[in-house]
Design a protein around this motif. Structure first.
Motif, PDB file in Angstrom:
ATOM      1  N   GLU A  32      -8.300  -4.539  16.787  1.00 21.31           N
ATOM      2  CA  GLU A  32      -6.902  -4.744  16.407  1.00 21.31           C
ATOM      3  C   GLU A  32      -6.798  -5.602  15.150  1.00 21.31           C
ATOM      4  O   GLU A  32      -5.949  -5.363  14.284  1.00 21.31           O
ATOM      5  N   ARG A  33      -7.662  -6.589  15.041  1.00 23.43           N
ATOM      6  CA  ARG A  33      -7.668  -7.442  13.840  1.00 23.43           C
ATOM      7  C   ARG A  33      -8.027  -6.615  12.613  1.00 23.43           C
ATOM      8  O   ARG A  33      -7.421  -6.765  11.539  1.00 23.43           O
ATOM      9  N   ALA A  34      -9.019  -5.739  12.749  1.00 22.93           N
ATOM     10  CA  ALA A  34      -9.391  -4.862  11.637  1.00 22.93           C
ATOM     11  C   ALA A  34      -8.255  -3.908  11.286  1.00 22.93           C
ATOM     12  O   ALA A  34      -8.022  -3.604  10.106  1.00 22.93           O
ATOM     13  N   ALA A  35      -7.533  -3.431  12.290  1.00 22.96           N
ATOM     14  CA  ALA A  35      -6.407  -2.534  12.045  1.00 22.96           C
ATOM     15  C   ALA A  35      -5.297  -3.247  11.274  1.00 22.96           C
ATOM     16  O   ALA A  35      -4.632  -2.649  10.424  1.00 22.96           O
ATOM     17  N   ALA A  36      -5.090  -4.536  11.557  1.00 22.28           N
ATOM     18  CA  ALA A  36      -4.087  -5.310  10.821  1.00 22.28           C
ATOM     19  C   ALA A  36      -4.474  -5.420   9.349  1.00 22.28           C
ATOM     20  O   ALA A  36      -3.621  -5.297   8.458  1.00 22.28           O
ATOM     21  N   ASP A  37      -5.753  -5.645   9.071  1.00 19.59           N
ATOM     22  CA  ASP A  37      -6.213  -5.681   7.680  1.00 19.59           C
ATOM     23  C   ASP A  37      -5.994  -4.333   6.999  1.00 19.59           C
ATOM     24  O   ASP A  37      -5.595  -4.276   5.828  1.00 19.59           O
ATOM     25  N   TRP A  38      -6.285  -3.252   7.734  1.00 25.69           N
ATOM     26  CA  TRP A  38      -6.073  -1.915   7.177  1.00 25.69           C
ATOM     27  C   TRP A  38      -4.595  -1.683   6.860  1.00 25.69           C
ATOM     28  O   TRP A  38      -4.249  -1.150   5.792  1.00 25.69           O
ATOM     29  N   LEU A  39      -3.709  -2.088   7.758  1.00 31.87           N
ATOM     30  CA  LEU A  39      -2.276  -1.929   7.519  1.00 31.87           C
ATOM     31  C   LEU A  39      -1.829  -2.710   6.289  1.00 31.87           C
ATOM     32  O   LEU A  39      -1.007  -2.228   5.496  1.00 31.87           O
ATOM     33  N   PHE A  40      -2.373  -3.911   6.111  1.00 29.79           N
ATOM     34  CA  PHE A  40      -2.003  -4.702   4.937  1.00 29.79           C
ATOM     35  C   PHE A  40      -2.418  -3.972   3.664  1.00 29.79           C
ATOM     36  O   PHE A  40      -1.636  -3.881   2.707  1.00 29.79           O
ATOM     37  N   ARG A  41      -3.637  -3.431   3.640  1.00 27.67           N
ATOM     38  CA  ARG A  41      -4.095  -2.708   2.458  1.00 27.67           C
ATOM     39  C   ARG A  41      -3.243  -1.465   2.211  1.00 27.67           C
ATOM     40  O   ARG A  41      -2.967  -1.101   1.065  1.00 27.67           O
ATOM     41  N   GLU A  42      -2.842  -0.784   3.279  1.00 23.65           N
ATOM     42  CA  GLU A  42      -2.030   0.411   3.120  1.00 23.65           C
ATOM     43  C   GLU A  42      -0.645   0.087   2.581  1.00 23.65           C
ATOM     44  O   GLU A  42      -0.086   0.836   1.774  1.00 23.65           O
ATOM     45  N   VAL A  43      -0.068  -1.040   3.006  1.00 22.76           N
ATOM     46  CA  VAL A  43       1.218  -1.462   2.456  1.00 22.76           C
ATOM     47  C   VAL A  43       1.079  -1.735   0.968  1.00 22.76           C
ATOM     48  O   VAL A  43       1.912  -1.299   0.150  1.00 22.76           O
ATOM     49  N   CYS A  44       0.021  -2.442   0.580  1.00 21.31           N
ATOM     50  CA  CYS A  44      -0.207  -2.733  -0.843  1.00 21.31           C
ATOM     51  C   CYS A  44      -0.376  -1.448  -1.639  1.00 21.31           C
ATOM     52  O   CYS A  44       0.191  -1.293  -2.731  1.00 21.31           O
ATOM     53  N   LYS A  45      -1.156  -0.500  -1.111  1.00 16.94           N
ATOM     54  CA  LYS A  45      -1.377   0.761  -1.815  1.00 16.94           C
ATOM     55  C   LYS A  45      -0.069   1.540  -1.963  1.00 16.94           C
ATOM     56  O   LYS A  45       0.218   2.096  -3.037  1.00 16.94           O
ATOM     57  N   LYS A  46       0.729   1.569  -0.902  1.00 20.21           N
ATOM     58  CA  LYS A  46       1.982   2.319  -0.945  1.00 20.21           C
ATOM     59  C   LYS A  46       2.968   1.694  -1.935  1.00 20.21           C
ATOM     60  O   LYS A  46       3.646   2.395  -2.689  1.00 20.21           O
ATOM     61  N   LEU A  47       3.026   0.373  -1.950  1.00 22.02           N
ATOM     62  CA  LEU A  47       3.937  -0.300  -2.876  1.00 22.02           C
ATOM     63  C   LEU A  47       3.488  -0.100  -4.321  1.00 22.02           C
ATOM     64  O   LEU A  47       4.320   0.119  -5.207  1.00 22.02           O
ATOM     65  N   ARG A  48       2.191  -0.174  -4.574  1.00 22.99           N
ATOM     66  CA  ARG A  48       1.715   0.031  -5.939  1.00 22.99           C
ATOM     67  C   ARG A  48       2.066   1.442  -6.419  1.00 22.99           C
ATOM     68  O   ARG A  48       2.494   1.630  -7.566  1.00 22.99           O
ATOM     69  N   ALA A  49       1.893   2.443  -5.557  1.00 26.30           N
ATOM     70  CA  ALA A  49       2.226   3.811  -5.937  1.00 26.30           C
ATOM     71  C   ALA A  49       3.728   3.972  -6.159  1.00 26.30           C
ATOM     72  O   ALA A  49       4.164   4.694  -7.057  1.00 26.30           O
ATOM     73  N   ALA A  50       4.539   3.281  -5.337  1.00 27.69           N
ATOM     74  CA  ALA A  50       5.988   3.407  -5.454  1.00 27.69           C
ATOM     75  C   ALA A  50       6.520   2.721  -6.707  1.00 27.69           C
ATOM     76  O   ALA A  50       7.452   3.216  -7.351  1.00 27.69           O
ATOM     77  N   LEU A  51       5.919   1.593  -7.063  1.00 27.24           N
ATOM     78  CA  LEU A  51       6.421   0.840  -8.212  1.00 27.24           C
ATOM     79  C   LEU A  51       5.952   1.441  -9.529  1.00 27.24           C
ATOM     80  O   LEU A  51       6.676   1.423 -10.518  1.00 27.24           O
ATOM     81  N   GLY A  52       4.720   1.957  -9.561  1.00 27.73           N
ATOM     82  CA  GLY A  52       4.220   2.605 -10.757  1.00 27.73           C
ATOM     83  C   GLY A  52       3.776   1.607 -11.805  1.00 27.73           C
ATOM     84  O   GLY A  52       4.120   0.431 -11.775  1.00 27.73           O
ATOM     85  N   PRO A  53       2.994   2.069 -12.789  1.00 19.36           N
ATOM     86  CA  PRO A  53       2.461   1.167 -13.816  1.00 19.36           C
ATOM     87  C   PRO A  53       3.521   0.570 -14.717  1.00 19.36           C
ATOM     88  O   PRO A  53       3.345  -0.510 -15.250  1.00 19.36           O
ATOM     89  N   GLU A  54       4.678   1.255 -14.865  1.00 23.27           N
ATOM     90  CA  GLU A  54       5.698   0.734 -15.770  1.00 23.27           C
ATOM     91  C   GLU A  54       6.312  -0.561 -15.265  1.00 23.27           C
ATOM     92  O   GLU A  54       6.899  -1.329 -16.021  1.00 23.27           O
ATOM     93  N   ALA A  55       6.170  -0.831 -13.951  1.00 24.85           N
ATOM     94  CA  ALA A  55       6.759  -2.064 -13.419  1.00 24.85           C
ATOM     95  C   ALA A  55       6.087  -3.296 -13.979  1.00 24.85           C
ATOM     96  O   ALA A  55       6.679  -4.369 -14.015  1.00 24.85           O
ATOM     97  N   GLY A  56       4.847  -3.177 -14.413  1.00 22.84           N
ATOM     98  CA  GLY A  56       4.137  -4.334 -14.925  1.00 22.84           C
ATOM     99  C   GLY A  56       4.289  -4.547 -16.421  1.00 22.84           C
ATOM    100  O   GLY A  56       3.730  -5.491 -16.967  1.00 22.84           O
ATOM    101  N   GLN A  57       5.044  -3.704 -17.122  1.00 20.25           N
ATOM    102  CA  GLN A  57       5.187  -3.850 -18.551  1.00 20.25           C
ATOM    103  C   GLN A  57       6.090  -5.022 -18.885  1.00 20.25           C
ATOM    104  O   GLN A  57       7.144  -5.220 -18.281  1.00 20.25           O
ATOM    105  N   GLN A  58       5.675  -5.791 -19.864  1.00 17.79           N
ATOM    106  CA  GLN A  58       6.415  -6.984 -20.225  1.00 17.79           C
ATOM    107  C   GLN A  58       7.793  -6.656 -20.784  1.00 17.79           C
ATOM    108  O   GLN A  58       8.735  -7.427 -20.628  1.00 17.79           O
TER     109      GLN A  58
END
Length: 323
Positions: free
Chosen positions: A89-115
């Protein structure tokens, strides 16, 4: 040229045979799966709620989703330390955290980081991407930063870094890099950003890499180091120079570039010499210790010979011969 050590980078996954619990909506048949799990296991309840965060994560609630993911990852660690959450279960929580990060990065896109992106929402998205980068895992390089690129540590110099294979495949992971010395400063956390949307002068906090296949030799090239880094670098932790090559633009070459002056890195034997250690004496001592083990019956003669040969080969930078 350096190798990423075995075990990284890999695409994270759930533990084998592990199934995530459903969220508030229950299973497809409308059963009260979640209520039963709340009674049965606090860990399953946390994972069910964490899964809801993953399902709902997107550009419209990026900061909230990331903050919730951080909270549930911390709660999972505390439940595990208390003994009420299993290792799976602890490993699954780590996996969920990584999946949230991956999903948010894909949703925000590279343009979100442009100054130059304007507006409070764009600034919030840039903040979330920076926070996600800060959570990127480390992959270990088979070198010492202080030996091979000391200015990255001393003055914050950013050297170009990129994979040397699978260039036709889009990298699926983002990582930070660390060497294998005992010094916590031996790491790379600032990179020349990839992607057409990155403005000149911007700094990336992660390096895109591929998920490595089992037994794959995954190499990185670190460019523009040159003789100055070689002369400034010390024998930190007794790490020698890595393999190196001169890459030049060449209009006559089909690829537009060519390699010159390929040089192998230092062997263990070459590194030990200046430190008053004799590699031949070390090999002889190991052979003698193995001989005694063989005489006592702890090892067979063939096993002792194989270990001795592997040790001698490693001193010379050679791959051991397997029988």
């Amino acid at each position: 040229v350096t190798q990423l050590l075995p075990g990284s980078p890999r695409e994270p996954g759930l533990p084998p045979g592990f199934t995530l619990p459903h969220g508030t909506g229950g299973d497809k048949d409308g059963g009260g799966e979640r209520e039963a799990e709340v009674v049965r296991s606090p860990g399953r309840f946390l994972l069910a709620t964490f899964r809801e965060v993953l399902d709902a994560a997107g550009a419209g609630n990026a900061r909230e989703s990331f903050t919730d993911a951080q909270y549930f990852r911390k709660e999972a660690s505390e439940l595990f330390n208390l003994g009420v959450m299993t290792l799976e279960e602890r490993a699954a929580a780590d996996w969920l955290f990584r999946e949230v990060c991956k999903k948010l990065r894909a949703a925000l896109g590279p343009e979100a980081g442009q100054q130059e992106a304007a507006g409070p929402l764009a600034a919030e998205h840039a903040d979330v991407l920076a926070a996600i980068d800060h959570e990127a895992p480390y992959c270990h390089m088979n070198l010492s930063v202080f030996r091979s690129m000391v200015d990255s540590w001393a003055i914050g110099q950013i050297f170009p870094v990129m994979p040397l294979q699978r260039l036709h495949e889009h990298p699926s992971l983002r990582v930070r890099l660390a060497d294998i010395t005992c010094d916590s400063d031996g790491r790379l956390e600032r990179f020349i950003p990839s992607g057409r949307g990155s403005p000149n002068g911007s700094v990336g906090r992660t390096l895109p890499v591929h998920a490595r296949a089992p037994d794959e030799l995954y190499l990185l090239g670190i460019f523009l180091v040159g003789v100055y880094q070689e002369s400034m670098g010390s024998a930190h932790n007794l790490y020698g120079a890595t393999a190196a090559a001169e890459v030049v633009l060449d209009a006559a070459a089909p690829s537009g570039w060519s390699l010159r002056g390929v040089r192998q890195g230092d062997t263990v034997s070459e590194v030990l010499g200046p430190s008053q250690h004799d590699a031949s004496e070390a090999a002889a001592a190991v052979r003698e210790a193995l001989r005694r083990r063989a005489e006592s019956g702890e090892l067979s003669t063939d096993e002792a010979d194989e270990v001795a040969a592997a040790y001698a080969a490693s001193l010379q930078g050679l791959e051991p011969t397997r029988r």
